[in-house]
Design an enzyme around this catalytic site. Structure first.
Site, mmCIF file in Angstrom:
data_model
loop_
_atom_site.group_PDB
_atom_site.id
_atom_site.type_symbol
_atom_site.label_atom_id
_atom_site.label_comp_id
_atom_site.label_asym_id
_atom_site.label_seq_id
_atom_site.Cartn_x
_atom_site.Cartn_y
_atom_site.Cartn_z
ATOM 1 N N ARG A 172 5.178 -1.955 -8.793
ATOM 2 C CA ARG A 172 5.817 -3.131 -8.207
ATOM 3 C C ARG A 172 4.975 -3.577 -7.013
ATOM 4 O O ARG A 172 4.193 -2.811 -6.465
ATOM 5 C CB ARG A 172 7.248 -2.836 -7.765
ATOM 6 C CG ARG A 172 7.343 -1.809 -6.659
ATOM 7 C CD ARG A 172 8.773 -1.429 -6.328
ATOM 8 N NE ARG A 172 8.810 -0.524 -5.189
ATOM 9 C CZ ARG A 172 8.840 -0.901 -3.922
ATOM 10 N NH1 ARG A 172 8.838 -2.196 -3.629
ATOM 11 N NH2 ARG A 172 8.879 -0.023 -2.939
ATOM 12 N N ARG A 176 8.434 -10.229 0.190
ATOM 13 C CA ARG A 176 9.486 -10.372 1.201
ATOM 14 C C ARG A 176 9.667 -11.848 1.497
ATOM 15 O O ARG A 176 8.742 -12.502 1.988
ATOM 16 C CB ARG A 176 9.061 -9.605 2.452
ATOM 17 C CG ARG A 176 10.139 -9.443 3.485
ATOM 18 C CD ARG A 176 9.606 -8.684 4.680
ATOM 19 N NE ARG A 176 9.397 -7.271 4.416
ATOM 20 C CZ ARG A 176 8.747 -6.457 5.240
ATOM 21 N NH1 ARG A 176 8.225 -6.933 6.358
ATOM 22 N NH2 ARG A 176 8.610 -5.179 4.948
ATOM 23 N N ARG A 249 -9.764 10.593 -4.053
ATOM 24 C CA ARG A 249 -10.574 9.573 -3.393
ATOM 25 C C ARG A 249 -10.788 10.043 -1.965
ATOM 26 O O ARG A 249 -9.916 10.697 -1.369
ATOM 27 C CB ARG A 249 -9.865 8.210 -3.384
ATOM 28 C CG ARG A 249 -9.784 7.543 -4.734
ATOM 29 C CD ARG A 249 -11.137 7.141 -5.284
ATOM 30 N NE ARG A 249 -11.748 6.046 -4.519
ATOM 31 C CZ ARG A 249 -12.992 5.630 -4.691
ATOM 32 N NH1 ARG A 249 -13.783 6.221 -5.568
ATOM 33 N NH2 ARG A 249 -13.468 4.630 -3.979
ATOM 34 N N ARG A 280 -11.119 -1.959 5.650
ATOM 35 C CA ARG A 280 -10.406 -2.472 6.831
ATOM 36 C C ARG A 280 -11.134 -2.083 8.105
ATOM 37 O O ARG A 280 -11.989 -1.195 8.105
ATOM 38 C CB ARG A 280 -8.967 -1.953 6.854
ATOM 39 C CG ARG A 280 -8.816 -0.443 6.873
ATOM 40 C CD ARG A 280 -7.338 -0.077 6.813
ATOM 41 N NE ARG A 280 -7.127 1.363 6.846
ATOM 42 C CZ ARG A 280 -5.940 1.943 6.957
ATOM 43 N NH1 ARG A 280 -4.844 1.199 7.057
ATOM 44 N NH2 ARG A 280 -5.806 3.248 6.979
ATOM 45 N N GLU A 300 -13.605 1.305 7.797
ATOM 46 C CA GLU A 300 -13.174 2.328 6.845
ATOM 47 C C GLU A 300 -13.680 1.988 5.445
ATOM 48 O O GLU A 300 -13.474 0.884 4.959
ATOM 49 C CB GLU A 300 -11.639 2.411 6.857
ATOM 50 C CG GLU A 300 -11.058 3.550 6.059
ATOM 51 C CD GLU A 300 -9.555 3.641 6.263
ATOM 52 O OE1 GLU A 300 -8.824 3.601 5.258
ATOM 53 O OE2 GLU A 300 -9.092 3.739 7.435
ATOM 54 N N TYR A 348 0.326 12.687 -2.331
ATOM 55 C CA TYR A 348 0.170 11.905 -1.103
ATOM 56 C C TYR A 348 1.474 11.970 -0.320
ATOM 57 O O TYR A 348 2.542 11.684 -0.849
ATOM 58 C CB TYR A 348 -0.179 10.449 -1.407
ATOM 59 C CG TYR A 348 -0.317 9.649 -0.124
ATOM 60 C CD1 TYR A 348 -1.454 9.785 0.663
ATOM 61 C CD2 TYR A 348 0.713 8.834 0.317
ATOM 62 C CE1 TYR A 348 -1.578 9.097 1.862
ATOM 63 C CE2 TYR A 348 0.602 8.144 1.515
ATOM 64 C CZ TYR A 348 -0.544 8.283 2.281
ATOM 65 O OH TYR A 348 -0.647 7.611 3.467
ATOM 66 N N ASP A 350 3.402 10.746 3.334
ATOM 67 C CA ASP A 350 3.447 10.125 4.653
ATOM 68 C C ASP A 350 3.764 11.227 5.665
ATOM 69 O O ASP A 350 4.269 12.301 5.302
ATOM 70 C CB ASP A 350 4.514 9.027 4.701
ATOM 71 C CG ASP A 350 4.052 7.756 4.014
ATOM 72 O OD1 ASP A 350 2.851 7.448 4.076
ATOM 73 O OD2 ASP A 350 4.898 7.056 3.406
#
Length: 369
Positions: A172, A176, A249, A280, A300, A348, A350
């Site tokens: 998805r 917003r 990665r 970025r 980066e 991964y 957070d």
């Protein structure tokens, strides 16, 4: 009798939380780390009085009040809100995709106008069964958003053409339909005042930490020191890559000191065109609302992982998932080793999830003891 109750391998968030909670319960703990500093990937280097996130931007965000209160008990967090920008061929767009983005793209001003624009673009493509990431993204947001804000960035991140990537990578794409540039929806968000080293220092206060120690090179000797080992490194490396290497990665960083007070006016600017090699630029002072006379920026770059590089993002495709399962079966048979964190669990995380996982695992460990 062994010198320590627990040997923690890795002084990142998982290891530091686990160690801290053990010491609270009277356990004697030793922490070792192969790097020359504590903190793993949340480590900050102070350059020109600016806390530089050496291993990429780390922004703490969570909806869990208990975890938020927990980290704030070691260091107060500021009210930084992540609102990145995207630069596409010199044009600036707000992220995440919201009404500001849609106005910048099409000059639409109402949510319905934006929805109608996206729906008409998607309908004109007539994609029924997306065969790859490109078709999946196009079927969700249409060509304008995809071409300017997704395609190039995604191809740089993965090092492959979007048509060669599986569709499931993008299940998805959050759209917003309000004028809200806050990247995260989480209730709590911020950066430790004074940088993440303050958090790690608080967690490891009073605990013996030995740096520049490669556990796997001295495993036999170090295992003799403690009853239980908590391993936060690469699971496949722990087992000497017995079944083969899990894929990741990796990232490469170019840090630059500049004698200007402000380089880009924002902490994070993504570069979404394929021709710009970096993904970025981070300007670190903005994480803490810095007013220094100079600044530090980081470009980066995404790259393929190989031995010797830091593994960042697990590639959770079918092949790697099967391989991880083989290693996990070995890990589950261990009686004196606990595996935790993003590398040992090959997922991964957070930061709030790392903290939550460590608190959960250490609670189970201590209750058994």
């Amino acid at each position: 009798m062994k010198e320590f109750d627990v040997l923690v391998v890795g002084s990142g968030l998982f290891g530091a939380v686990f160690a801290h909670e053990c010491v609270k319960e009277g356990k004697k703990v030793l922490v070792v780390d192969r790097r020359s500093h504590r903190g793993g990937n949340v480590y900050c280097e102070n350059i020109q009085d600016i806390n530089v996130h050496k291993y990429g931007a780390h922004i703490f965000h969570t909806n869990d009040k208990d975890i938020w209160d927990y980290v704030n008990s070691f260091v107060p967090f500021n009210h930084y809100v992540n609102s990145p920008l995207a630069d596409y061929k010199g044009e600036l767009y707000n992220l995440p995709f919201n009404m500001n983005t849609f106005y910048q793209l099409w000059k639409v001003k109402t949510p319905q106008q934006a929805k109608d624009k996206i729906a008409s673009q998607v309908a004109s493509l007539n994609i029924k069964e997306p065969a790859n990431l490109e078709e999946q993204a196009l079927s969700l947001v249409g060509p304008d958003i995809y071409e300017k804000l997704i395609k190039g960035y995604t191809e740089k991140q993965w090092g492959r053409k979007a048509t060669e990537l599986p569709s499931f990578i993008i299940k998805r794409l959050p759209l917003r339909f309000t004028y809200n540039n806050n990247y995260f929806n989480d209730k709590y968000q911020g950066i430790p005042v004074g940088g993440y080293n303050k958090l790690i220092d608080g967690l490891l206060d009073g605990i013996e930490v030995r740096l520049d120690v490669d556990y796997l090179k001295s495993k036999e000797e170090l295992d003799q020191l403690a009853t239980t080992v908590v391993f936060t490194g690469q699971l496949d490396e722990y087992y000497n890559f017995r079944f083969g290497k899990l894929q990741y990665r990796s990232l490469r960083f170019e840090h630059e000191e500049l004698s200007v007070p402000d380089f880009q006016g924002n902490a994070v600017v993504n570069y979404t065109e394929r021709e710009v090699p970096y993904t970025r630029i981070i300007e670190h002072k903005h994480f803490e609302f810095g007013t220094q006379k100079s600044t530090v920026i980081t470009r980066e770059y995404s790259q393929e992982w190989q031995e010797g590089l830091e593994p960042y993002y697990p590639i959770n495709d079918d092949e790697n998932s099967k391989l991880y399962k083989q290693y996990k079966e070995l890990a589950d048979k261990e009686t004196a080793v606990i595996f935790g964190g993003r590398l040992a669990e090959y997922r991964y995380y957070d930061m709030h999830q790392v903290v939550g996982s460590a608190l959960h695992q250490v609670k189970n460990f201590l209750s058994k003891k």
